[in-house]
Design a protein around this motif. Structure first.
Motif, PDB file in Angstrom:
ATOM      1  N   SER A   1     -28.764  38.548 -22.449  1.00 22.98           N
ATOM      2  CA  SER A   1     -27.222  39.422 -21.857  1.00 22.98           C
ATOM      3  C   SER A   1     -26.883  36.884 -21.401  1.00 22.98           C
ATOM      4  O   SER A   1     -28.001  37.229 -21.379  1.00 22.98           O
ATOM      5  CB  SER A   1     -28.384  39.609 -20.767  1.00 22.98           C
ATOM      6  OG  SER A   1     -28.725  40.742 -20.459  1.00 22.98           O
ATOM      7  N   VAL A   2     -25.830  37.516 -20.698  1.00 24.12           N
ATOM      8  CA  VAL A   2     -25.503  36.588 -20.503  1.00 24.12           C
ATOM      9  C   VAL A   2     -23.602  36.446 -19.387  1.00 24.12           C
ATOM     10  O   VAL A   2     -23.559  37.505 -19.114  1.00 24.12           O
ATOM     11  CB  VAL A   2     -24.411  35.200 -21.334  1.00 24.12           C
ATOM     12  CG1 VAL A   2     -23.886  35.808 -21.789  1.00 24.12           C
ATOM     13  CG2 VAL A   2     -23.884  33.730 -21.113  1.00 24.12           C
ATOM     14  N   VAL A   3     -23.859  35.414 -18.578  1.00 24.70           N
ATOM     15  CA  VAL A   3     -22.610  35.710 -17.011  1.00 24.70           C
ATOM     16  C   VAL A   3     -22.489  34.080 -16.656  1.00 24.70           C
ATOM     17  O   VAL A   3     -23.096  33.053 -16.959  1.00 24.70           O
ATOM     18  CB  VAL A   3     -23.645  37.051 -15.933  1.00 24.70           C
ATOM     19  CG1 VAL A   3     -22.202  35.615 -15.316  1.00 24.70           C
ATOM     20  CG2 VAL A   3     -24.198  37.637 -16.157  1.00 24.70           C
ATOM     21  N   ALA A   4     -20.971  34.336 -17.182  1.00 29.00           N
ATOM     22  CA  ALA A   4     -19.950  33.147 -16.668  1.00 29.00           C
ATOM     23  C   ALA A   4     -19.858  32.992 -14.956  1.00 29.00           C
ATOM     24  O   ALA A   4     -19.034  34.058 -15.325  1.00 29.00           O
ATOM     25  CB  ALA A   4     -19.156  32.416 -18.053  1.00 29.00           C
TER      26      ALA A   4
ATOM     27  N   ASN B   1     -23.998  41.919 -22.737  1.00 28.60           N
ATOM     28  CA  ASN B   1     -24.836  42.325 -23.573  1.00 28.60           C
ATOM     29  C   ASN B   1     -25.569  42.600 -24.658  1.00 28.60           C
ATOM     30  O   ASN B   1     -24.388  43.133 -24.966  1.00 28.60           O
ATOM     31  CB  ASN B   1     -24.992  43.442 -22.379  1.00 28.60           C
ATOM     32  CG  ASN B   1     -25.301  42.900 -20.732  1.00 28.60           C
ATOM     33  OD1 ASN B   1     -26.586  42.282 -19.539  1.00 28.60           O
ATOM     34  ND2 ASN B   1     -24.546  43.330 -20.036  1.00 28.60           N
ATOM     35  N   ASN B   2     -26.468  42.289 -25.111  1.00 30.86           N
ATOM     36  CA  ASN B   2     -27.540  42.690 -26.441  1.00 30.86           C
ATOM     37  C   ASN B   2     -28.314  43.719 -26.138  1.00 30.86           C
ATOM     38  O   ASN B   2     -29.070  43.217 -26.362  1.00 30.86           O
ATOM     39  CB  ASN B   2     -27.164  41.308 -27.478  1.00 30.86           C
ATOM     40  CG  ASN B   2     -27.149  42.318 -28.558  1.00 30.86           C
ATOM     41  OD1 ASN B   2     -28.066  43.339 -29.149  1.00 30.86           O
ATOM     42  ND2 ASN B   2     -27.430  40.896 -29.579  1.00 30.86           N
ATOM     43  N   ARG B   3     -27.899  44.595 -26.604  1.00 35.96           N
ATOM     44  CA  ARG B   3     -29.600  45.860 -25.667  1.00 35.96           C
ATOM     45  C   ARG B   3     -28.997  46.846 -26.073  1.00 35.96           C
ATOM     46  O   ARG B   3     -28.025  47.423 -26.207  1.00 35.96           O
ATOM     47  CB  ARG B   3     -29.196  46.063 -24.497  1.00 35.96           C
ATOM     48  CG  ARG B   3     -29.387  44.491 -23.391  1.00 35.96           C
ATOM     49  CD  ARG B   3     -29.553  45.106 -22.141  1.00 35.96           C
ATOM     50  NE  ARG B   3     -30.862  45.478 -21.576  1.00 35.96           N
ATOM     51  CZ  ARG B   3     -31.912  45.386 -21.226  1.00 35.96           C
ATOM     52  NH1 ARG B   3     -31.964  44.101 -20.904  1.00 35.96           N
ATOM     53  NH2 ARG B   3     -33.027  45.866 -21.177  1.00 35.96           N
ATOM     54  N   THR B   4     -30.099  47.649 -26.566  1.00 37.17           N
ATOM     55  CA  THR B   4     -30.449  49.185 -27.017  1.00 37.17           C
ATOM     56  C   THR B   4     -29.814  50.017 -25.744  1.00 37.17           C
ATOM     57  O   THR B   4     -29.335  51.243 -26.298  1.00 37.17           O
ATOM     58  CB  THR B   4     -31.111  49.341 -28.054  1.00 37.17           C
ATOM     59  OG1 THR B   4     -33.069  49.066 -27.130  1.00 37.17           O
ATOM     60  CG2 THR B   4     -31.728  48.235 -29.069  1.00 37.17           C
TER      61      THR B   4
ATOM     62  N   GLY C   1     -30.521  29.167 -25.012  1.00 31.63           N
ATOM     63  CA  GLY C   1     -29.727  28.257 -24.149  1.00 31.63           C
ATOM     64  C   GLY C   1     -28.432  27.700 -25.306  1.00 31.63           C
ATOM     65  O   GLY C   1     -27.476  27.508 -24.683  1.00 31.63           O
ATOM     66  N   PRO C   2     -28.731  28.094 -26.912  1.00 30.86           N
ATOM     67  CA  PRO C   2     -27.112  28.565 -27.438  1.00 30.86           C
ATOM     68  C   PRO C   2     -26.133  29.404 -26.836  1.00 30.86           C
ATOM     69  O   PRO C   2     -24.977  28.985 -27.785  1.00 30.86           O
ATOM     70  CB  PRO C   2     -27.811  28.710 -28.714  1.00 30.86           C
ATOM     71  CG  PRO C   2     -29.228  28.542 -28.552  1.00 30.86           C
ATOM     72  CD  PRO C   2     -29.554  28.634 -27.357  1.00 30.86           C
ATOM     73  N   ILE C   3     -26.885  30.573 -26.203  1.00 28.79           N
ATOM     74  CA  ILE C   3     -25.529  31.538 -26.035  1.00 28.79           C
ATOM     75  C   ILE C   3     -24.616  31.123 -24.553  1.00 28.79           C
ATOM     76  O   ILE C   3     -23.814  31.481 -25.010  1.00 28.79           O
ATOM     77  CB  ILE C   3     -27.071  32.908 -24.925  1.00 28.79           C
ATOM     78  CG1 ILE C   3     -26.927  33.462 -26.402  1.00 28.79           C
ATOM     79  CG2 ILE C   3     -25.537  33.374 -24.884  1.00 28.79           C
ATOM     80  CD1 ILE C   3     -28.188  34.309 -26.279  1.00 28.79           C
ATOM     81  N   VAL C   4     -25.624  29.914 -23.812  1.00 25.07           N
ATOM     82  CA  VAL C   4     -24.739  29.849 -23.095  1.00 25.07           C
ATOM     83  C   VAL C   4     -23.725  28.379 -23.435  1.00 25.07           C
ATOM     84  O   VAL C   4     -22.642  28.383 -22.651  1.00 25.07           O
ATOM     85  CB  VAL C   4     -25.918  28.883 -21.589  1.00 25.07           C
ATOM     86  CG1 VAL C   4     -25.157  28.156 -20.823  1.00 25.07           C
ATOM     87  CG2 VAL C   4     -25.983  29.990 -20.921  1.00 25.07           C
TER      88      VAL C   4
ATOM     89  N   VAL D   1     -23.984  36.740 -28.050  1.00 26.93           N
ATOM     90  CA  VAL D   1     -25.391  37.330 -27.231  1.00 26.93           C
ATOM     91  C   VAL D   1     -26.082  38.555 -29.033  1.00 26.93           C
ATOM     92  O   VAL D   1     -26.736  38.851 -28.677  1.00 26.93           O
ATOM     93  CB  VAL D   1     -25.484  37.835 -26.724  1.00 26.93           C
ATOM     94  CG1 VAL D   1     -24.992  37.778 -25.208  1.00 26.93           C
ATOM     95  CG2 VAL D   1     -23.515  39.460 -26.489  1.00 26.93           C
ATOM     96  N   LYS D   2     -25.025  38.718 -29.758  1.00 27.82           N
ATOM     97  CA  LYS D   2     -25.495  39.633 -31.054  1.00 27.82           C
ATOM     98  C   LYS D   2     -26.270  38.300 -31.678  1.00 27.82           C
ATOM     99  O   LYS D   2     -27.263  39.519 -32.468  1.00 27.82           O
ATOM    100  CB  LYS D   2     -23.517  39.670 -31.732  1.00 27.82           C
ATOM    101  CG  LYS D   2     -23.313  40.336 -31.222  1.00 27.82           C
ATOM    102  CD  LYS D   2     -21.946  40.593 -31.739  1.00 27.82           C
ATOM    103  CE  LYS D   2     -20.985  41.950 -30.967  1.00 27.82           C
ATOM    104  NZ  LYS D   2     -19.518  42.506 -32.175  1.00 27.82           N
ATOM    105  N   ARG D   3     -26.711  37.162 -31.579  1.00 22.75           N
ATOM    106  CA  ARG D   3     -27.101  36.435 -32.012  1.00 22.75           C
ATOM    107  C   ARG D   3     -28.035  36.287 -31.738  1.00 22.75           C
ATOM    108  O   ARG D   3     -29.692  36.750 -32.375  1.00 22.75           O
ATOM    109  CB  ARG D   3     -27.049  34.607 -32.289  1.00 22.75           C
ATOM    110  CG  ARG D   3     -25.396  34.045 -32.778  1.00 22.75           C
ATOM    111  CD  ARG D   3     -25.820  32.544 -32.717  1.00 22.75           C
ATOM    112  NE  ARG D   3     -26.556  32.339 -32.776  1.00 22.75           N
ATOM    113  CZ  ARG D   3     -27.123  31.436 -32.728  1.00 22.75           C
ATOM    114  NH1 ARG D   3     -26.054  30.340 -31.820  1.00 22.75           N
ATOM    115  NH2 ARG D   3     -28.162  30.209 -32.811  1.00 22.75           N
TER     116      ARG D   3
END
Length: 543
Positions: A264-267, A280-283, A532-535, A257-259
C-alpha cells in the motif's frame, strides 16, 4: 415389518436399519454430521481426492440444479448446504437473476472453471450478465461423497465471506470522480481506486447532485463496506465530484504496488495536506493505505527524534551513541545484524544508519516520561485523536502512553504503536514543513468538515528533521532506493517484526520537493527492499 428390520429413534427422527446397521443409518449419520447434501446412497465411504468421473458427475448435477433454480438440490451437492442455500436463494430472489446457463470448461484435476450467462431483470429493466468463475470438488469428511467445496466465489468471483448479491435502485447516485486536473478517475484505469471510489459515492453521491439508477451490486454485509456495483440496468445521472488525486502520481502508485504483494502507498502534498495518490495491491480489497493498523518500524524514529529535540535531550549534531545492544527494564534491544557500534555517534548519524540502541538509550533521559512520545504524536503531528476527516474512512494512528518494555519498543516503531501509510506520509509532511495539515481526499468545503488541528513543530526542529532525512536518502539506509532522484529529497526506512511472520514488514517514507509519500509491504523485508522502490516511483512523478 419384515424379519431383521428394526426401528430406531435418533433425535426425534425415525431411521430404518436393515440388519442392524444398513444404508438408512449411514445416511442419517451423514446428514447429522453436516457434509452438505444427503441425496444418493453410498455402500462404502470413499477416501482420497475425488476421481475424474466423480468430479464430472458432481459438477454436472450441481450446475443442472443451479440452472433450474432448484436451490435446495443444488446446495445438497456442496459441503455447506446451509450457506449455499442462502447465497443461491439470494442469487434468484434478491439479485433477480434468471435464465441461467452454465458452461463448464475441462476440469483441471478437481478444479472446474465455468462460464455463467444469465439475465438480470428488475422493475421493467433487464440486461444480460456474463462472468467466469471456478469451483473445486472435495471429498466429504464424514460421508466420503464428492462435493462442491462451498465458497461464495462459486456464485460470483467478486463474492467473499458474508457478501451477497442484490439488484435494486441504487442506494446512492453514481458519481463522476475527477482528479485535481479534471481527468475522470475510473476503476478500469485505476483499479486499486475501486474501493475508494465506492466509498466516495456512498458518502457524496447525493451531495454531488446525481440521481440513482438500477444496479446489480455486491453487498458487503459483514464489514460495512459500501456496495460494489457489478452491472447497471438503468443509468442514474452521475454527479461530479472533484478529488485531490494527481493522475500522474496515481498511475505511478498503481504500477508500483503491483510489483509487491500486499503493498500500500499514499502520497500527499505537504504544503496543503491534499492526498495525491492512494493505491493498494491486496487480495482482500481492503484500503490498508488509509485504514491499515500496523507497527511502522524505524520510520517512527522521525517522531522519536522530534521528541528528543523538542525536549532538549539532544540535537541533530548532539550525542546519540550507538552501542551493540541496549537494556531497558530487563529487555535487551539490538540493531540489525552487521551494524557496527559507534559510541561517538550523533543523532543524525544514528538516524541515518537507523540505530535502534541509540534511541532506546536516549528515551531514559530527563525530562522524558511515559507520556512524552504520545504527547509529541498528538500535539505536534496531529495523530491518535480519532478526529481526521479525510473524506473516506481512515485511521489516525495510535501512540499510546505505556510503560515497561513497550515504551522502549514504541520509540523504534514496535510495541503498541500502530500506523498506516497515510499516517506516515503525513508525519513526513509535518516533519519537513513544521506544520501539521490533516490529509484530505475531498475538499472540506464540500460538506463543511472540520479538519483536525495540531500545534506543529518548532522551526528549528523541522529544519533538523528535514536535514536528517536528506542525509538518510543520500548517505544512509535509504540511499539505494532513492538513487537517481533529483531535487530536494529525504527519506527514512523501517522494518517491523510481526509475530508469526518469517520476514518483517517493509516500511519507507520520503519526500521530494512538495510531495511526501509512505508505503508498507507485508513481509517485504527491509524498508529499502520493497516499500522503498514503491515510494521512489511515486516521488519521481513530482506530484
Amino acid at each position: 415389518m419384515g424379519k431383521g428390520v428394526k426401528v430406531a429413534v435418533i433425535g426425534g427422527v425415525f431411521a430404518v436399519m436393515v440388519g442392524g446397521a444398513g444404508y438408512g443409518a449411514y445416511n442419517l449419520v451423514s446428514a447429522l454430521n453436516g457434509d452438505g447434501g444427503t441425496s444418493g446412497v453410498s455402500a462404502e465411504k470413499r477416501s482420497g481426492p475425488p476421481g475424474k468421473d466423480e468430479v464430472e458427475e458432481t459438477t454436472s448435477k450441481f450446475f443442472a440444479a443451479w440452472q433450474k433454480g432448484t436451490v435446495a438440490t443444488a446446495a445438497s451437492y456442496t459441503n455447506n448446504d446451509a450457506a449455499a442455500d442462502r447465497l443461491l436463494s439470494a442469487f434468484a430472489d434478491d439479485a433477480h437473476i434468471t435464465d441461467v446457463k452454465i458452461t463448464p470448461s475441462p476440469a483441471k484435476g478437481t478444479t472446474v472453471p465455468y462460464t455463467v450467462k444469465a439475465k438480470v431483470a428488475y422493475d421493467g429493466k433487464s440486461k444480460p450478465l456474463s462472468y467466469k468463475s471456478e469451483l473445486k470438488v472435495v471429498r466429504g469428511v464424514t460421508t466420503g461423497r464428492a462435493l462442491v467445496d462451498w465458497q461464495p466465489s462459486v456464485v460470483h468471483p467478486e463474492l467473499k465471506k458474508d457478501d451477497t448479491l442484490v439488484t435494486e435502485q441504487s442506494a446512492n447516485p453514481p458519481i463522476e470522480a475527477v482528479g485535481r486536473d479534471g481527468s475522470v478517475l475510473t476503476k478500469e484505469k485505476y483499479p486499486s481506486l475501486g474501493p475508494v471510489l465506492d466509498a466516495l459515492r456512498e458518502k457524496y453521491g447525493e451531495k454531488a447532485g446525481g440521481t440513482p439508477g438500477i444496479e446489480l451490486v455486491v453487498r458487503h454485509e459483514g464489514n460495512g463496506a459500501p456496495d460494489t456495483p457489478l452491472l447497471t440496468l438503468a443509468k442514474g445521472k452521475p454527479g461530479k465530484l472533484t478529488t485531490t488525486i494527481s493522475t500522474s502520481a496515481q498511475a505511478a502508485a498503481e504500477k508500483a504496488v503491483k510489483r509487491f504483494d500486499e503493498s500500500s502507498v499514499v502520497a500527499v502534498k505537504p504544503t496543503t495536506g491534499e492526498v495525491l495518490a492512494v493505491a493498494n495491491n491486496r487480495t482482500d480489497g481492503f484500503n490498508a493505505a488509509f485504514q491499515g493498523q500496523a507497527a511502522p518500524g524505524s520510520t517512527m524514529k522521525i517522531m522519536t527524534a522530534a521528541m528528543l529535540i523538542d525536549n532538549g535531550v539532544t540535537s541533530m549534531n548532539g550525542p546519540a551513541p550507538c552501542p551493540s545492544d541496549a537494556v531497558w527494564q530487563g529487555q535487551t534491544f539490538k540493531n540489525l545484524e552487521g551494524m557496527k557500534p559507534d559510541e561517538s555517534a550523533t543523532l543524525a548519524g544514528s538516524f541515518m544508519r537507523s540505530c535502534n540502541t541509540a534511541f532506546i538509550k536516549l528515551i531514559d533521559e530527563k525530562p522524558l516520561t511515559d507520556a512524552s512520545l504520545t504527547e509529541e504524536a498528538e500535539k505536534r503531528f496531529g495523530l491518535g485523536q480519532d478526529n481526521w476527516k479525510t473524506g473516506v474512512a481512515s485511521f489516525d494512528g495510535r501512540v499510546p502512553t505505556v510503560s515497561g518494555p513497550d515504551r522502549a519498543a514504541g520509540a523504534i516503531g514496535q510495541g503498541q504503536v500502530q500506523m498506516s501509510p497515510l499516517n506516515m506520509a503525513s508525519v513526513t509532511a509535518t516533519a519537513i514543513t513544521g506544520t501539521f495539515r490533516q490529509p484530505y481526499l475531498v475538499s472540506p468545503e464540500l460538506d463543511d468538515r472540520e479538519l483536525a488541528r495540531a500545534e506543529g513543530l518548532k522551526a528549528s526542529t523541522a529544519a533538523q528533521l528535514k536535514q536528517m532525512m536528506r542525509l538518510t536518502a543520500t548517505q544512509g539506509t535509504a540511499q539505494e532506493a532513492m538513487r537517481g532522484l533529483g531535487g530536494d529529497i529525504g527519506a527514512k526506512t523501517g522494518s517491523a517484526e510481526v509475530d508469526g511472520n518469517a520476514k518483517s514488514n517493509s516500511w519507507f517514507t520520503g519526500f521530494r520537493g512538495d510531495i511526501a509519500a509512505a508505503a508498507m509491504t507485508e513481509e517485504g523485508g527491509h524498508g529499502g527492499d520493497a516499500a522503498g522502490p514503491i515510494v521512489a516511483a511515486v516521488l519521481r512523478t513530482g506530484g
